[in-house]
Scaffold this motif. Structure first.
Motif, PDB file in Angstrom:
ATOM      1  N   ARG A   1       0.832  -1.219   0.000  1.00  0.00           N
ATOM      2  CA  ARG A   1       0.000   0.000   0.000  1.00  0.00           C
ATOM      3  C   ARG A   1       0.860   1.262   0.000  1.00  0.00           C
ATOM      4  O   ARG A   1       0.593   2.213  -0.748  1.00  0.00           O
ATOM      5  N   LEU A   2       1.866   1.262   0.827  1.00  0.00           N
ATOM      6  CA  LEU A   2       2.683   2.464   0.936  1.00  0.00           C
ATOM      7  C   LEU A   2       3.465   2.741  -0.344  1.00  0.00           C
ATOM      8  O   LEU A   2       3.551   3.883  -0.798  1.00  0.00           O
ATOM      9  N   THR A   3       4.053   1.717  -0.926  1.00  0.00           N
ATOM     10  CA  THR A   3       4.825   1.930  -2.148  1.00  0.00           C
ATOM     11  C   THR A   3       3.926   2.359  -3.301  1.00  0.00           C
ATOM     12  O   THR A   3       4.325   3.169  -4.140  1.00  0.00           O
ATOM     13  N   HIS A   4       2.698   1.833  -3.362  1.00  0.00           N
ATOM     14  CA  HIS A   4       1.754   2.273  -4.394  1.00  0.00           C
ATOM     15  C   HIS A   4       1.493   3.774  -4.259  1.00  0.00           C
ATOM     16  O   HIS A   4       1.520   4.519  -5.255  1.00  0.00           O
ATOM     17  N   THR A   5       1.253   4.230  -3.036  1.00  0.00           N
ATOM     18  CA  THR A   5       0.975   5.655  -2.811  1.00  0.00           C
ATOM     19  C   THR A   5       2.193   6.503  -3.148  1.00  0.00           C
ATOM     20  O   THR A   5       2.078   7.550  -3.813  1.00  0.00           O
ATOM     21  N   LEU A   6       3.374   6.067  -2.712  1.00  0.00           N
ATOM     22  CA  LEU A   6       4.595   6.830  -2.972  1.00  0.00           C
ATOM     23  C   LEU A   6       4.934   6.867  -4.454  1.00  0.00           C
ATOM     24  O   LEU A   6       5.460   7.870  -4.958  1.00  0.00           O
ATOM     25  N   LEU A   7       4.618   5.802  -5.174  1.00  0.00           N
ATOM     26  CA  LEU A   7       4.798   5.808  -6.628  1.00  0.00           C
ATOM     27  C   LEU A   7       3.859   6.815  -7.290  1.00  0.00           C
ATOM     28  O   LEU A   7       4.269   7.570  -8.182  1.00  0.00           O
ATOM     29  N   GLU A   8       2.613   6.827  -6.861  1.00  0.00           N
ATOM     30  CA  GLU A   8       1.635   7.746  -7.431  1.00  0.00           C
ATOM     31  C   GLU A   8       2.030   9.209  -7.195  1.00  0.00           C
ATOM     32  O   GLU A   8       1.771  10.076  -8.030  1.00  0.00           O
ATOM     33  N   LEU A   9       2.659   9.475  -6.062  1.00  0.00           N
ATOM     34  CA  LEU A   9       3.037  10.849  -5.708  1.00  0.00           C
ATOM     35  C   LEU A   9       4.415  11.244  -6.240  1.00  0.00           C
ATOM     36  O   LEU A   9       4.819  12.398  -6.103  1.00  0.00           O
ATOM     37  N   GLY A  10       5.135  10.302  -6.834  1.00  0.00           N
ATOM     38  CA  GLY A  10       6.442  10.615  -7.404  1.00  0.00           C
ATOM     39  C   GLY A  10       7.604  10.504  -6.438  1.00  0.00           C
ATOM     40  O   GLY A  10       8.733  10.857  -6.792  1.00  0.00           O
ATOM     41  N   TYR A  11       7.353   9.987  -5.225  1.00  0.00           N
ATOM     42  CA  TYR A  11       8.445   9.823  -4.270  1.00  0.00           C
ATOM     43  C   TYR A  11       9.214   8.527  -4.511  1.00  0.00           C
ATOM     44  O   TYR A  11      10.314   8.346  -3.987  1.00  0.00           O
ATOM     45  N   LEU A  12       8.649   7.617  -5.279  1.00  0.00           N
ATOM     46  CA  LEU A  12       9.332   6.419  -5.730  1.00  0.00           C
ATOM     47  C   LEU A  12       9.162   6.286  -7.237  1.00  0.00           C
ATOM     48  O   LEU A  12       8.183   6.785  -7.815  1.00  0.00           O
ATOM     49  N   SER A  13      10.107   5.606  -7.865  1.00  0.00           N
ATOM     50  CA  SER A  13      10.013   5.237  -9.277  1.00  0.00           C
ATOM     51  C   SER A  13      10.226   3.734  -9.367  1.00  0.00           C
ATOM     52  O   SER A  13      10.919   3.145  -8.538  1.00  0.00           O
ATOM     53  N   GLN A  14       9.633   3.100 -10.390  1.00  0.00           N
ATOM     54  CA  GLN A  14       9.739   1.653 -10.515  1.00  0.00           C
ATOM     55  C   GLN A  14      10.374   1.272 -11.841  1.00  0.00           C
ATOM     56  O   GLN A  14      10.028   1.815 -12.900  1.00  0.00           O
ATOM     57  N   TYR A  15      11.339   0.330 -11.756  1.00  0.00           N
ATOM     58  CA  TYR A  15      12.010  -0.211 -12.924  1.00  0.00           C
ATOM     59  C   TYR A  15      11.941  -1.729 -12.804  1.00  0.00           C
ATOM     60  O   TYR A  15      12.686  -2.325 -12.024  1.00  0.00           O
ATOM     61  N   GLY A  16      11.033  -2.355 -13.545  1.00  0.00           N
ATOM     62  CA  GLY A  16      10.805  -3.776 -13.366  1.00  0.00           C
ATOM     63  C   GLY A  16      10.252  -4.024 -11.977  1.00  0.00           C
ATOM     64  O   GLY A  16       9.257  -3.424 -11.575  1.00  0.00           O
ATOM     65  N   ASN A  17      10.923  -4.889 -11.218  1.00  0.00           N
ATOM     66  CA  ASN A  17      10.465  -5.133  -9.844  1.00  0.00           C
ATOM     67  C   ASN A  17      11.265  -4.330  -8.815  1.00  0.00           C
ATOM     68  O   ASN A  17      11.120  -4.539  -7.612  1.00  0.00           O
ATOM     69  N   MET A  18      12.113  -3.402  -9.315  1.00  0.00           N
ATOM     70  CA  MET A  18      12.952  -2.610  -8.432  1.00  0.00           C
ATOM     71  C   MET A  18      12.346  -1.221  -8.212  1.00  0.00           C
ATOM     72  O   MET A  18      11.865  -0.587  -9.151  1.00  0.00           O
ATOM     73  N   LEU A  19      12.402  -0.777  -6.973  1.00  0.00           N
ATOM     74  CA  LEU A  19      11.938   0.562  -6.613  1.00  0.00           C
ATOM     75  C   LEU A  19      13.132   1.446  -6.293  1.00  0.00           C
ATOM     76  O   LEU A  19      14.087   1.005  -5.644  1.00  0.00           O
TER      77      LEU A  19
END
Length: 256
Positions: A45-63
Motif C-alpha cells: 500500500r505504501l509503495t503504491h501511494t509513494l509511486l503515485e506521488l512521485g516519491y518512488l520510481s519503478q524499474y521492473g520489480n525494483m523501486l
C-alpha cells in the motif's frame, strides 16, 4: 506511539523512504519489508501511494527514490547553509586526523548518516549516507542525547532508558568537549569514534559530527590528545561563523 496526534501511516511511509541507501541500485518490496520491519501488505500500500506521488520510481520489480524526493532534498540542502561554510574545513579535518568524518541526524532510535568526508590516501572505515548508528552505545548517540533540551528529550520513546546516557554525555561535553564511548561499551568493536553535537540555526534540533576509524588507527590516546580536541575546535569555529547556539541554556531558548 501513544500520542493521539501522531500519524502512524505517515511515519511508516517515511520509513520506506529512509530505507534507501546510496549504494542501492533499487530495492524490491521484499527487501523493503526486511529493512523497515513492516508487513508485506503495508509495504504494498505504501509503495503504491509513494509511486503515485512521485516519491518512488519503478524499474521492473525494483523501486528507487523518485523525482519528488530530489525536490525535498534540494530544499533541505539549500536551508543547511552551514555545510557550504564547513565543506572545505571538514575535508581538511578528515585529512589531518586520518579519520572518516560523518554528519548524522536523528532517526527514531538511531542516527542516520547523511554526509561523509573520507581522508585522502588513507584506508578508512566504510560508512555511507543511509547507514544507521544506534543512539545507545555510540559516541554519536551520546552527543545527540547530551545536546537535546528537556522538552525534546521528554518526547523520545526510549527516554527512560537514556536518562543516564544523557547525563553521561553532558558530563563528557562539560569535562572534555566531546563524547567518547570506550572499549566494550561501544556497539561495535570494529570502529572507534569521537563525536560533538552542532546546533544549526536553520534546523530544529541538533545534528552530530563524528570522527571514526579502526581502533588500530584511532586509539584512545589519539582521541584524547589529538582528534577529540581537533573536532571540538572545529565545531566551536563553525558555531562562531554561523551564529549557532553554544550552550544548553541558549539552545533551550532557541528550540521550542
Amino acid at each position: 506511539m501513544t500520542d493521539r496526534k501522531f500519524a502512524n501511516t505517515l511515519a511508516r511511509g517515511l520509513s520506506v523512504l529512509r530505507a534507501f541507501r546510496v549504494s542501492d541500485n533499487g530495492l524490491t518490496r521484499t527487501e523493503l519489508v526486511v529493512r523497515t520491519g513492516l508487513a508485506p501488505a503495508t509495504i504494498t500500500r505504501l509503495t503504491h501511494t509513494l509511486l503515485e506521488l512521485g516519491y518512488l520510481s519503478q524499474y521492473g520489480n525494483m523501486l528507487r527514490l523518485g523525482p519528488a524526493t530530489f525536490a525535498l532534498s534540494s530544499v533541505a540542502g539549500a536551508s543547511s547553509s552551514f555545510l557550504d561554510i564547513a565543506e572545505a574545513p571538514l575535508q581538511s579535518l578528515a585529512d589531518r586526523t586520518k579519520t572518516l568524518l560523518v554528519l548524522s541526524v536523528p532517526d527514531a532510535t538511531s542516527m542516520t548518516v547523511v554526509r561523509t568526508w573520507r581522508p585522502k590516501d588513507v584506508a578508512s572505515v566504510w560508512l555511507e549516507p543511509g547507514n544507521r548508528i544506534p543512539i545507545a552505545d555510540s559516541s554519536t548517540g551520546l552527543a545527540y542525547l547530551a545536546a537535546l533540551n528537556n522538552a525534546r528529550f521528554e518526547k523520545l520513546e526510549s527516554r527512560e532508558d537514556w536518562r543516564d546516557l544523557r547525563g553521561e554525555g553532558r558530563g563528557q561535553l562539560a569535562r572534555q568537549g566531546y563524547t567518547f564511548v570506550q572499549g566494550s561499551a561501544r556497539y561495535t568493536q570494529s570502529m572507534n569514534a569521537v563525536a560533538h553535537p552542532f546546533h544549526a540555526s536553520t534546523l530544529g534540533e541538533p545534528v552530530v559530527f563524528t570522527c571514526g576509524a579502526t581502533p588500530e588507527m584511532l586509539s584512545d590516546k589519539r582521541i584524547a590528545e589529538e582528534v577529540g580536541p581537533a573536532l571540538r575546535e572545529f565545531v566551536r569555529d563553525l558555531e562562531l561563523q554561523t551564529g549557532a547556539p553554544r550552550t544548553y541554556e541558549e539552545t533551550q531558548r532557541r528550540i521550542p
